[in-house]
Design a protein around this motif. Sequence first.
Motif, PDB file in Angstrom:
ATOM      1  N   VAL A 177       0.828  -1.211   0.000  1.00 25.46           N
ATOM      2  CA  VAL A 177       0.000   0.000   0.000  1.00 25.46           C
ATOM      3  C   VAL A 177       0.860   1.259   0.000  1.00 25.46           C
ATOM      4  O   VAL A 177       0.354   2.362  -0.221  1.00 25.46           O
ATOM      5  N   VAL A 178       2.145   1.120   0.279  1.00 30.28           N
ATOM      6  CA  VAL A 178       3.082   2.226   0.283  1.00 30.28           C
ATOM      7  C   VAL A 178       4.453   1.642  -0.053  1.00 30.28           C
ATOM      8  O   VAL A 178       4.704   0.451   0.189  1.00 30.28           O
ATOM      9  N   ILE A 179       5.322   2.445  -0.613  1.00 32.59           N
ATOM     10  CA  ILE A 179       6.689   2.019  -0.923  1.00 32.59           C
ATOM     11  C   ILE A 179       7.627   2.687   0.082  1.00 32.59           C
ATOM     12  O   ILE A 179       7.553   3.904   0.288  1.00 32.59           O
ATOM     13  N   LYS A 180       8.512   1.891   0.682  1.00 29.99           N
ATOM     14  CA  LYS A 180       9.445   2.448   1.650  1.00 29.99           C
ATOM     15  C   LYS A 180      10.869   2.345   1.127  1.00 29.99           C
ATOM     16  O   LYS A 180      11.270   1.316   0.582  1.00 29.99           O
ATOM     17  N   VAL A 181      11.631   3.443   1.311  1.00 27.43           N
ATOM     18  CA  VAL A 181      13.038   3.456   0.950  1.00 27.43           C
ATOM     19  C   VAL A 181      13.859   3.822   2.179  1.00 27.43           C
ATOM     20  O   VAL A 181      13.367   4.475   3.107  1.00 27.43           O
ATOM     21  N   ALA A 182      15.109   3.404   2.194  1.00 32.91           N
ATOM     22  CA  ALA A 182      16.037   3.749   3.271  1.00 32.91           C
ATOM     23  C   ALA A 182      17.063   4.739   2.750  1.00 32.91           C
ATOM     24  O   ALA A 182      17.695   4.514   1.721  1.00 32.91           O
ATOM     25  N   LEU A 183      17.201   5.865   3.475  1.00 32.56           N
ATOM     26  CA  LEU A 183      18.211   6.879   3.175  1.00 32.56           C
ATOM     27  C   LEU A 183      18.955   7.164   4.473  1.00 32.56           C
ATOM     28  O   LEU A 183      18.868   8.250   5.040  1.00 32.56           O
ATOM     29  N   GLU A 184      19.649   6.160   4.943  1.00 29.26           N
ATOM     30  CA  GLU A 184      20.199   6.151   6.303  1.00 29.26           C
ATOM     31  C   GLU A 184      21.681   5.791   6.303  1.00 29.26           C
ATOM     32  O   GLU A 184      22.040   4.635   6.119  1.00 29.26           O
ATOM     33  N   PRO A 185      22.574   6.782   6.516  1.00 32.70           N
ATOM     34  CA  PRO A 185      24.002   6.467   6.580  1.00 32.70           C
ATOM     35  C   PRO A 185      24.441   5.917   7.924  1.00 32.70           C
ATOM     36  O   PRO A 185      25.520   5.358   8.048  1.00 32.70           O
ATOM     37  N   GLY A 186      23.583   6.062   8.952  1.00 35.65           N
ATOM     38  CA  GLY A 186      23.900   5.543  10.280  1.00 35.65           C
ATOM     39  C   GLY A 186      24.763   6.480  11.088  1.00 35.65           C
ATOM     40  O   GLY A 186      25.267   7.492  10.608  1.00 35.65           O
ATOM     41  N   GLY A 187      24.904   6.125  12.370  1.00 36.77           N
ATOM     42  CA  GLY A 187      25.805   6.855  13.236  1.00 36.77           C
ATOM     43  C   GLY A 187      25.213   7.997  14.020  1.00 36.77           C
ATOM     44  O   GLY A 187      25.927   8.644  14.791  1.00 36.77           O
ATOM     45  N   GLU A 188      23.916   8.291  13.887  1.00 37.19           N
ATOM     46  CA  GLU A 188      23.325   9.392  14.643  1.00 37.19           C
ATOM     47  C   GLU A 188      23.296   9.066  16.140  1.00 37.19           C
ATOM     48  O   GLU A 188      22.933   7.954  16.526  1.00 37.19           O
ATOM     49  N   ALA A 189      23.657  10.039  16.953  1.00 39.12           N
ATOM     50  CA  ALA A 189      23.702   9.832  18.405  1.00 39.12           C
ATOM     51  C   ALA A 189      22.312   9.511  18.940  1.00 39.12           C
ATOM     52  O   ALA A 189      21.358  10.247  18.720  1.00 39.12           O
ATOM     53  N   GLY A 190      22.197   8.375  19.631  1.00 36.54           N
ATOM     54  CA  GLY A 190      20.936   7.985  20.240  1.00 36.54           C
ATOM     55  C   GLY A 190      19.985   7.248  19.334  1.00 36.54           C
ATOM     56  O   GLY A 190      18.903   6.839  19.767  1.00 36.54           O
ATOM     57  N   ALA A 191      20.364   7.055  18.076  1.00 30.51           N
ATOM     58  CA  ALA A 191      19.461   6.397  17.126  1.00 30.51           C
ATOM     59  C   ALA A 191      19.300   4.925  17.468  1.00 30.51           C
ATOM     60  O   ALA A 191      20.294   4.220  17.620  1.00 30.51           O
TER      61      ALA A 191
END
Length: 407
Positions: A177-191
């Motif tokens: 019903v929706v398309i999901k993409v990842a745009l995540e380089p990682g490393g954010e504090a607390g993520a």
Amino acid sequence: MKTHSLIKLLLFSTLTAFASFPIIAQKTGQTPVLIHAAHVFDGNNMRTNTSVLVIGGVVARIDAREAFKFSSAKVLDLGDATLLPGFIELHAHLAFQHIPADTVLKHGITTIRDVGGPLHPPYGGDGSLRVLASGPIITAPGGYPIPELGAENIAIAVATEQQAREAVRTLVNGGAVVIKVALEPGGEAGAPWSSHHHADSDPHRKTSRSKKPWPLLSEHIVKAIVDEAHQQGRKVTAHIGEAKGAKIAIDAGIDEWAHVPCDIIPDALLKKAVSQQVKTITTLDTLSKCTGAARNARAFAALGGELLYGAEIAHPDIPWGIDAQELMAMIHLANMQPIEVLRSATSKSGRYLNSPLLGTLQPGAPADMIAVQGDPVHSFKILEYPDLVMSGGKVVLNNFERSGDMP
């Protein structure tokens, strides 16, 4: 034509005209039920001394209690209680983490959108949790979530525009019903995704992404995904956590951010997202350890951006149902009024899903309802433990004293 058959036909026609995905049809033949409550939130406004008539799994009528004086329906009188539409959870990973659907339903969520997990067509809504899915997340080769969770049933890696378009078509054909993409380089504090997202609740665990960023989809590939999804009548949601991913999402025309970003996003990017009518799913409870989430939510809302309820069911710190902490965060961090928060989890989410009756108690709406003792506007916590849950007109949970036999 019998009354309940006519209502069923009207519901089907309305949903067919407006929906980009099918709401599971409700069965007819159920005994009409009349529900009285001191307070009724109809998805838009709070009403007093109001009653709701359910016929054939849908709302047939909502009116003053006196208007049903001579009704022959079986009656459920809730007394000094509040009746509401069942909540819509827009960010969950139910199937991937094997969360029991019946537990989620009994705790107030009647519709869930599973964004990142096995692909399947919509199902449920007739005495069971209504489940809508995105299927696996489209990502770059080696991109998030592959380094943390692998690829099976959770990710599709694409390296070209052609692969991206083919992936979208495959997902839509499979029921997404929706398309999901990842745009995540990682490393954010607390993520939380820096400490094995959905699987590791230790906030002190160091991310494996502290040295080398995860690869990201290029802007031109994301544009191809968005273009193909829109041609197929689907929106695109993006997992982003910081400014680089946010910029790609904005420049590529993404419709939705699956989270409030974890790192602080520059005001210029937030303004552009708001101008493009990007919607953001909150998940503020999940992101409580992020350094920038609170600031981003506050700034996004102040700029006129629309925040929709989502708590990310499957995360180890999140209830398997309505999350009162999420609702409170929307008030305190986004400066929303309690009634606005309730709308965001019901009618606004239904409209966003292109099903304007979902999340309401309007005539023709699916009879997905919950009820709690007292007034939830003054205590969101009681919503986590509803005393009545109805799905498609079928009672799933009832802790109230009955004034008549229920079906």
